[in-house]
Write a protein that holds these residues in place. Structure first.
Motif, mmCIF file in Angstrom:
data_model
loop_
_atom_site.group_PDB
_atom_site.id
_atom_site.type_symbol
_atom_site.label_atom_id
_atom_site.label_comp_id
_atom_site.label_asym_id
_atom_site.label_seq_id
_atom_site.Cartn_x
_atom_site.Cartn_y
_atom_site.Cartn_z
ATOM 1 N N GLU A 157 0.817 -1.212 0.000
ATOM 2 C CA GLU A 157 0.000 0.000 0.000
ATOM 3 C C GLU A 157 0.855 1.268 0.000
ATOM 4 N N LYS A 158 1.897 1.298 0.814
ATOM 5 C CA LYS A 158 2.753 2.487 0.899
ATOM 6 C C LYS A 158 3.465 2.779 -0.422
ATOM 7 N N ILE A 159 4.035 1.716 -1.027
ATOM 8 C CA ILE A 159 4.779 1.914 -2.292
ATOM 9 C C ILE A 159 3.816 2.290 -3.412
ATOM 10 N N ALA A 160 2.607 1.682 -3.418
ATOM 11 C CA ALA A 160 1.613 2.024 -4.438
ATOM 12 C C ALA A 160 1.198 3.483 -4.333
ATOM 13 N N GLU A 161 1.021 3.971 -3.097
ATOM 14 C CA GLU A 161 0.677 5.386 -2.902
ATOM 15 C C GLU A 161 1.780 6.297 -3.453
ATOM 16 N N LYS A 162 3.027 5.917 -3.213
ATOM 17 C CA LYS A 162 4.158 6.699 -3.722
ATOM 18 C C LYS A 162 4.188 6.682 -5.255
ATOM 19 N N LEU A 163 3.881 5.528 -5.824
ATOM 20 C CA LEU A 163 3.891 5.402 -7.288
ATOM 21 C C LEU A 163 2.771 6.233 -7.907
ATOM 22 N N ILE A 164 1.603 6.255 -7.272
ATOM 23 C CA ILE A 164 0.496 7.075 -7.776
ATOM 24 C C ILE A 164 0.897 8.545 -7.773
ATOM 25 N N GLU A 165 1.634 8.949 -6.756
ATOM 26 C CA GLU A 165 2.062 10.339 -6.621
ATOM 27 C C GLU A 165 3.121 10.708 -7.672
ATOM 28 N N LYS A 166 4.139 9.842 -7.864
ATOM 29 C CA LYS A 166 5.274 10.173 -8.746
ATOM 30 C C LYS A 166 5.146 9.602 -10.158
ATOM 31 N N GLU A 167 4.307 8.588 -10.352
ATOM 32 C CA GLU A 167 4.068 7.892 -11.625
ATOM 33 C C GLU A 167 5.222 6.993 -12.045
ATOM 34 N N THR A 168 6.443 7.292 -11.626
ATOM 35 C CA THR A 168 7.602 6.452 -11.969
ATOM 36 C C THR A 168 8.517 6.339 -10.753
ATOM 37 N N LEU A 169 8.931 5.111 -10.446
ATOM 38 C CA LEU A 169 9.896 4.866 -9.373
ATOM 39 C C LEU A 169 11.078 4.109 -9.964
ATOM 40 N N MET A 170 12.285 4.586 -9.702
ATOM 41 C CA MET A 170 13.476 3.877 -10.150
ATOM 42 C C MET A 170 13.813 2.764 -9.154
ATOM 43 N N GLY A 171 14.625 1.825 -9.588
ATOM 44 C CA GLY A 171 14.923 0.635 -8.798
ATOM 45 C C GLY A 171 15.513 0.927 -7.433
ATOM 46 N N ASP A 172 16.467 1.835 -7.352
ATOM 47 C CA ASP A 172 17.129 2.143 -6.076
ATOM 48 C C ASP A 172 16.130 2.718 -5.062
ATOM 49 N N GLU A 173 15.289 3.635 -5.538
ATOM 50 C CA GLU A 173 14.289 4.249 -4.673
ATOM 51 C C GLU A 173 13.310 3.200 -4.163
ATOM 52 N N PHE A 174 12.915 2.293 -5.045
ATOM 53 C CA PHE A 174 11.974 1.234 -4.675
ATOM 54 C C PHE A 174 12.581 0.303 -3.623
ATOM 55 N N ILE A 175 13.814 -0.136 -3.831
ATOM 56 C CA ILE A 175 14.462 -1.066 -2.895
ATOM 57 C C ILE A 175 14.653 -0.405 -1.523
ATOM 58 N N ASN A 176 15.009 0.884 -1.521
ATOM 59 C CA ASN A 176 15.169 1.605 -0.255
ATOM 60 C C ASN A 176 13.862 1.649 0.520
ATOM 61 N N MET A 177 12.771 1.879 -0.200
ATOM 62 C CA MET A 177 11.458 1.917 0.458
ATOM 63 C C MET A 177 11.102 0.548 1.038
ATOM 64 N N VAL A 178 11.381 -0.521 0.284
ATOM 65 C CA VAL A 178 11.087 -1.885 0.758
ATOM 66 C C VAL A 178 11.880 -2.173 2.030
ATOM 67 N N ASN A 179 13.163 -1.851 2.002
ATOM 68 C CA ASN A 179 14.011 -2.116 3.179
ATOM 69 C C ASN A 179 13.551 -1.319 4.400
ATOM 70 N N GLU A 180 13.224 -0.042 4.195
ATOM 71 C CA GLU A 180 12.774 0.795 5.317
ATOM 72 C C GLU A 180 11.471 0.267 5.915
ATOM 73 N N LEU A 181 10.525 -0.093 5.049
ATOM 74 C CA LEU A 181 9.230 -0.577 5.527
ATOM 75 C C LEU A 181 9.350 -1.930 6.225
ATOM 76 N N LYS A 182 10.217 -2.789 5.678
ATOM 77 C CA LYS A 182 10.425 -4.110 6.292
ATOM 78 C C LYS A 182 11.076 -3.968 7.660
ATOM 79 N N ASN A 183 12.080 -3.103 7.751
ATOM 80 C CA ASN A 183 12.775 -2.889 9.028
ATOM 81 C C ASN A 183 11.847 -2.218 10.035
ATOM 82 N N GLY A 184 10.974 -1.326 9.536
ATOM 83 C CA GLY A 184 10.031 -0.660 10.425
ATOM 84 C C GLY A 184 9.037 -1.641 11.012
ATOM 85 N N ASN A 185 8.620 -2.621 10.179
ATOM 86 C CA ASN A 185 7.677 -3.642 10.675
ATOM 87 C C ASN A 185 8.318 -4.533 11.726
ATOM 88 N N ASN A 186 9.618 -4.811 11.494
ATOM 89 C CA ASN A 186 10.311 -5.680 12.441
ATOM 90 C C ASN A 186 10.568 -4.940 13.746
#
Length: 612
Positions: A583-612
């Protein structure tokens, strides 16, 4: 002298000129004929004119009387005639008119009249033929396109350096070049090989997918060897006239023997070299042409330095007699280039293009696995066009990356406005693909996610780039590839509890991969290592042909469905466990329309670490 190339490019223009000239000649000739045209008058009118002294000359023929008036009629000199009727007083009247009005009279020669009529009718035709011969006679001699030149070959002859191509212009095909360098060396220094008893290969068959550079390699061989280069397409031998294809083959080899040492290149040889198996009509034109080609390849002496190169992307359909040693002694595979080959090809095609210092061609090569030389040349050209469009004097990295996306997915369609609901659905779909790919072990890294529609029909896409070139794929990797493909549909189900039509291409690709696992790669426990399908037209997309019974085909469907269901469930489970990330990454994609790989991976890592 006519320029042959100039004529070839302006055939329609020359044809129009010729037609206009012929029409002008005919109009002028008809005008002349009208001036001397004979008009009919009644006999009574003839007598009336004679009595009035209006006749200058009278000629009596067998069946008519020809009258030449003293005055012009309608401003033109006219000749009149009337029927010759039985009039006993005619000679008396003629004598009277002669003495009174000085009217001349006499008989006309019938032979001269006929000759005159024939000459008048033939004048326009003869003039038109003469002009046609003057315009096109020399050209027909050069290009062999006259009516009686069916059997002449239409091969283009490039002398020595006219091909303008050498091995330096061919990249990404080092093994193919190595095989052909020997032929070039033999043509340069035949004594090195004849001393030991080696013979020049009579022919080499270049085999590979379209766009890999088979024709370019053949031209490079001629350019390196510095010998005449005969280039002809296989379809040029096939004519509507019986026996003409065989005649062209004979003529081609006769010219080659005269020009030896030389190279004959037959492009798309499958047009005449198809296998004769199952051919019911055993005497058709294609078979005659093939038989003539086989006999000519057997008949010429390779020691004279005549080499035959041929290209095809359908080697499996060629006749076995054509492929045997002694005809085509060597098969040169011109396959899709690897990573290093793609880098070299990009360097060759970028030589004449102004490139920015920051351009990284290796990253472009990594993003184009499976691309052939023609694709890479097109990418460089598209990048150059984009640079000009944006008023830049040199190509930058962004131009090249956009060119890759244009070739893969088409141009951006900024005018296609999605509704908020559709945009949200597309965003979750694409993030579903990317998130499943990021959370699995054996998948390629995500390079880019976008929800900008493209001209090839996609409303968005997720691009993954391999870290290295792969030549083998394991069963686990294929399962995860299918899971990533089904991740888009799975995201729609997890978020909206509904499905849309957006996954049609994903489903098609996933089903094809799963079926190949069962039928081609032996990855099903049910069938073990049994081959259930074979690949035909390997170099033209590789269509599968089933080699099993109907009952077995039904079991194949069951096994394929089993894999699809397993991967679908796996994708849903992953996304349910990571719904917050989705949901978080989809919201970001709706806002920016394009996400590059590095930005996407950083978001995944931050969200995963935040959940843990």
């Amino acid at each position: 002298m006519f320029n042959n190339k100039k004529f070839d490019g302006n055939k329609i223009k020359y044809a129009i000129y010729y037609t206009l000239i012929v029409l002008i000649v005919i109009v002028l000739s008809n005008d002349y004929i009208k001036n001397i045209k004979t008009d009919y008058i009644k006999y009574s009118k003839f007598i009336e004119m004679g009595n009035q002294g209006k006749i200058e000359d009278i000629k009596l023929s067998k069946d008519k009387i020809i009258i030449i008036p003293k005055e012009k009629i309608e401003g033109k000199k006219r000749t009149l005639y009337t029927e010759k009727i039985s009039d006993e007083q005619l000679l008396v009247k003629l004598s009277e008119w002669s003495s009174k009005y000085n009217t001349q009279y006499g008989a006309v020669s019938q032979e001269n009249s006929v000759s005159k009529n024939i000459l008048i009718n033939l004048i326009p035709i003869l003039i038109a033929i003469f002009i046609g011969r003057m315009l096109f006679g020399k050209i027909n001699k050069k290009i062999g396109s006259g009516v009686m030149s069916f059997g002449k070959n239409t091969a283009k002859i490039y002398a020595e350096n006219e091909t303008g191509v050498t091995f330096k212009d061919v990249a990404g095909q080092e093994e193919a070049k190595e095989s052909l360098i020997e032929i070039v060396d033999f043509l340069h220094k035949p004594e090195r090989y004849t001393e030991i008893g080696a013979k020049l290969p009579k022919g080499a068959l270049l085999v590979g997918p379209p766009g890999t550079g088979k024709t370019l390699l053949a031209k490079a061989v001629a350019g390196e060897a510095g010998v005449p280069f005969f280039s002809i397409s296989g379809s040029a031998f096939v004519e509507m006239f019986v026996g003409m294809g065989a005649a062209r083959v004979r003529d081609l080899f006769e010219q080659a023997q005269e020009k030896a040492p030389c190279i004959i290149f037959i492009d798309e040889i499958d047009a005449i070299g198809k296998s004769r198996d199952g051919n019911i009509s055993g005497n058709d034109e294609r078979e005659q042409t093939l038989n003539q080609l086989l006999s000519e390849m057997d008949g010429f002496d390779s020691s004279k330095g005549v080499v035959i190169l041929a290209a095809t992307n359908r080697p499996e359909i060629l006749d076995k007699a054509l492929l045997r040693p002694g005809r085509f002694d060597r098969r040169v595979i011109v396959d899709r280039p690897d990573l290093k080959g793609r880098i070299d090809i990009l360097k060759v095609h970028s030589k004449g293009v102004r490139m920015s210092e920051g351009v990284d061609l290796s990253s472009i090569a990594k993003s184009t696995p499976g691309a052939v030389g023609a694709d890479l040349a097109n990418i460089i050209n598209e990048a150059a066009l984009r640079a000009v469009k944006n008023n830049r004097k040199e190509v930058i990295q962004e131009d090249l990356e956009e060119a890759v996306e244009v070739i893969i997915a088409g141009k951006e369609k900024r005018d296609r406005i999605l509704s908020p609901k559709e945009k949200k659905s597309v965003a979750f779909h694409e993030v579903g693909h990317a998130l499943v790919a990021a959370l699995l072990t054996h998948t390629d890294p995500v390079h880019k996610i976008t929800i900008v529609p493209r001209t090839m029909g996609s409303l968005g896409y997720t691009m993954q780039l391999p870290t290295s070139e792969k030549y083998l794929i394991t069963k686990e990797e294929m399962i995860e590839q299918i899971t990533v493909m089904l991740g888009g549909r799975a995201a729609e189900e997890v978020k909206f509890n509904t499905i849309s039509t957006g996954a049609s291409n994903d489903i098609e690709r996933a089903t094809e991969t799963a079926r190949n696992m069962v039928t081609v790669y032996g990855m099903s426990e049910r069938f073990d290592m049994m081959a259930l399908e074979s690949i035909s037209n390997k170099y033209l997309g590789g269509k599968s042909v089933q080699n099993c019974s109907i009952q077995t085909a039904a079991i194949i469907d069951e096994e394929t469905l089993k894999i699809i269901k397993y991967c679908h469930k796996k994708a849903i489970d992953i996304l349910k466990e990571n719904k917050n990330c989705l949901e978080k990454i989809a919201e970001k994609l709706i806002e920016k329309e394009t996400l590059m790989g590095d930005e996407f991976i950083n978001m995944v890592n931050e969200l995963k670490n935040g959940n843990n």
